[in-house]
Design a protein around this motif. Structure first.
Motif, PDB file in Angstrom:
ATOM      1  N   LEU A  19      30.839  69.724 -25.307  1.00 31.06           N
ATOM      2  CA  LEU A  19      32.300  69.641 -25.233  1.00 31.06           C
ATOM      3  C   LEU A  19      32.893  70.953 -24.735  1.00 31.06           C
ATOM      4  N   TRP A  20      32.417  72.054 -25.266  1.00 29.30           N
ATOM      5  CA  TRP A  20      32.930  73.367 -24.854  1.00 29.30           C
ATOM      6  C   TRP A  20      32.649  73.625 -23.366  1.00 29.30           C
ATOM      7  N   ASP A  21      31.420  73.343 -22.949  1.00 26.13           N
ATOM      8  CA  ASP A  21      31.056  73.549 -21.546  1.00 26.13           C
ATOM      9  C   ASP A  21      31.873  72.649 -20.617  1.00 26.13           C
ATOM     10  N   ALA A  22      32.093  71.408 -21.047  1.00 26.16           N
ATOM     11  CA  ALA A  22      32.840  70.474 -20.199  1.00 26.16           C
ATOM     12  C   ALA A  22      34.306  70.881 -20.065  1.00 26.16           C
ATOM     13  N   LEU A  23      34.858  71.470 -21.129  1.00 24.40           N
ATOM     14  CA  LEU A  23      36.260  71.888 -21.088  1.00 24.40           C
ATOM     15  C   LEU A  23      36.451  73.205 -20.350  1.00 24.40           C
ATOM     16  N   THR A  24      35.471  74.103 -20.456  1.00 22.50           N
ATOM     17  CA  THR A  24      35.627  75.435 -19.864  1.00 22.50           C
ATOM     18  C   THR A  24      35.043  75.537 -18.459  1.00 22.50           C
ATOM     19  N   ASN A  25      33.889  74.904 -18.248  1.00 18.34           N
ATOM     20  CA  ASN A  25      33.213  75.028 -16.953  1.00 18.34           C
ATOM     21  C   ASN A  25      33.183  73.735 -16.148  1.00 18.34           C
ATOM     22  N   GLY A  26      33.392  72.612 -16.819  1.00 20.37           N
ATOM     23  CA  GLY A  26      33.328  71.322 -16.141  1.00 20.37           C
ATOM     24  C   GLY A  26      34.692  70.790 -15.778  1.00 20.37           C
ATOM     25  N   SER A  27      34.738  69.503 -15.524  1.00 20.01           N
ATOM     26  CA  SER A  27      35.983  68.873 -15.061  1.00 20.01           C
ATOM     27  C   SER A  27      36.707  68.108 -16.160  1.00 20.01           C
ATOM     28  N   LEU A  28      36.186  68.134 -17.400  1.00 21.41           N
ATOM     29  CA  LEU A  28      36.788  67.329 -18.460  1.00 21.41           C
ATOM     30  C   LEU A  28      38.230  67.748 -18.730  1.00 21.41           C
TER      31      LEU A  28
END
Length: 266
Positions: free
Chosen positions: A50-59
């Motif tokens: 979740l953290w990676d998707a919010l900070t580095n991904g497109s989520l």
């Protein structure tokens, strides 16, 4: 009698307790239960994803995109509901027509009319906005009409005795006195619109350049990325809770609470 602030604080304390308990049971099941990680991943894996998707991904971008579409659809629905409600109050023919439209369209699921909307508007952002308007308009309209009918006639009489013009009476007296009902309709409309948006993207794929949160969940399910799938679901739940607890609560304090009216009093 318990003070409102203390009631709210107790509510959040109780909610936090249950969320923590659910997370503990989740982690225990994932760690010690004979369950595949594809079904129930560990909490830390979901949190990291979740953290990676919010900070580095497109989520994060996809979530904001979904909220933008919801905001547009809700704004259109509110404007239409106000206009139709006032027409219903002013003209008996309009009231009969609008009541018939509400009876037909309100119970009709958005996904049932989605194929027809796609034929009319194509698979585009406009299609999703039309679907959101269909999901949100009718509960707002129904509650607003009920609220306006419930306002005592003496309120309008007082306005006329003060030489207020009809438009001013409508805005400063009728709409405010009935806003408790309208706000209830907006809460129902928001929930219906949010579910319709997620379901549409999961059923028909990405809408727009990046797609929304529903497309994110659909994509991760396709690749069996279960931690990311749970991360998307958590975002959906978190957005729903934040809108309910922050946006609508603040709106209620600034309107119903400030004006001293609610659906029980009018």
């Amino acid at each position: 009698m318990m003070k409102p602030n203390k009631v709210i604080r107790n509510k959040y304390i109780q909610r936090t307790f249950w969320i923590v308990l659910i997370l503990i049971l989740w982690e225990a099941t994932a760690t010690f239960g004979a369950v595949s990680p594809l079904l129930i991943p560990r909490v830390e894996d979901v949190a990291k994803t979740l953290w990676d998707a919010l900070t580095n991904g497109s989520l994060g971008i996809q979530t904001l995109y979904s909220l933008g579409i919801i905001a547009a659809g809700m704004a259109i629905s509110i404007v239409l509901a106000v206009l139709l409600s006032l027409l219903s109050m002013r003209f008996s023919v309009a009231e009969s027509l609008i009541d018939t439209l509400v009876s037909i369209a309100h119970p009709l699921p958005g996904l049932a009319v989605l194929p027809l909307i796609i034929i009319w508007f194509g698979l585009s952002t406009a299609t999703v906005i039309v679907l959101i308007v269909h999901s949100a308009l009718w509960p707002i309209l129904l509650n607003m009409k009920t609220g306006l009918r419930a306002v005592p006639r003496i309120y309008s009489d007082v306005g006329r005795n003060l030489s207020m013009k009809p438009l001013r009476i409508t805005w400063e007296i009728l709409l405010r006195a009935s806003f408790g009902y309208t706000l209830s309709g907006m809460k129902i409309a928001w929930a219906r619109a949010w579910r319709a948006l997620i379901a549409t993207e999961m059923a028909f794929g990405a809408i727009g350049a990046v797609g929304g949160i529903g497309w994110y969940i659909f994509k991760e399910r396709t690749f069996m990325n279960t931690p990311a799938l749970y991360a998307g679901i958590i975002v959906v739940v978190a957005v729903g809770m934040l809108v309910e607890d922050l946006l609508f609560s603040a709106l209620e304090k600034r309107t119903v609470g400030k004006w001293g009216t609610d659906s029980k009093l009018v």
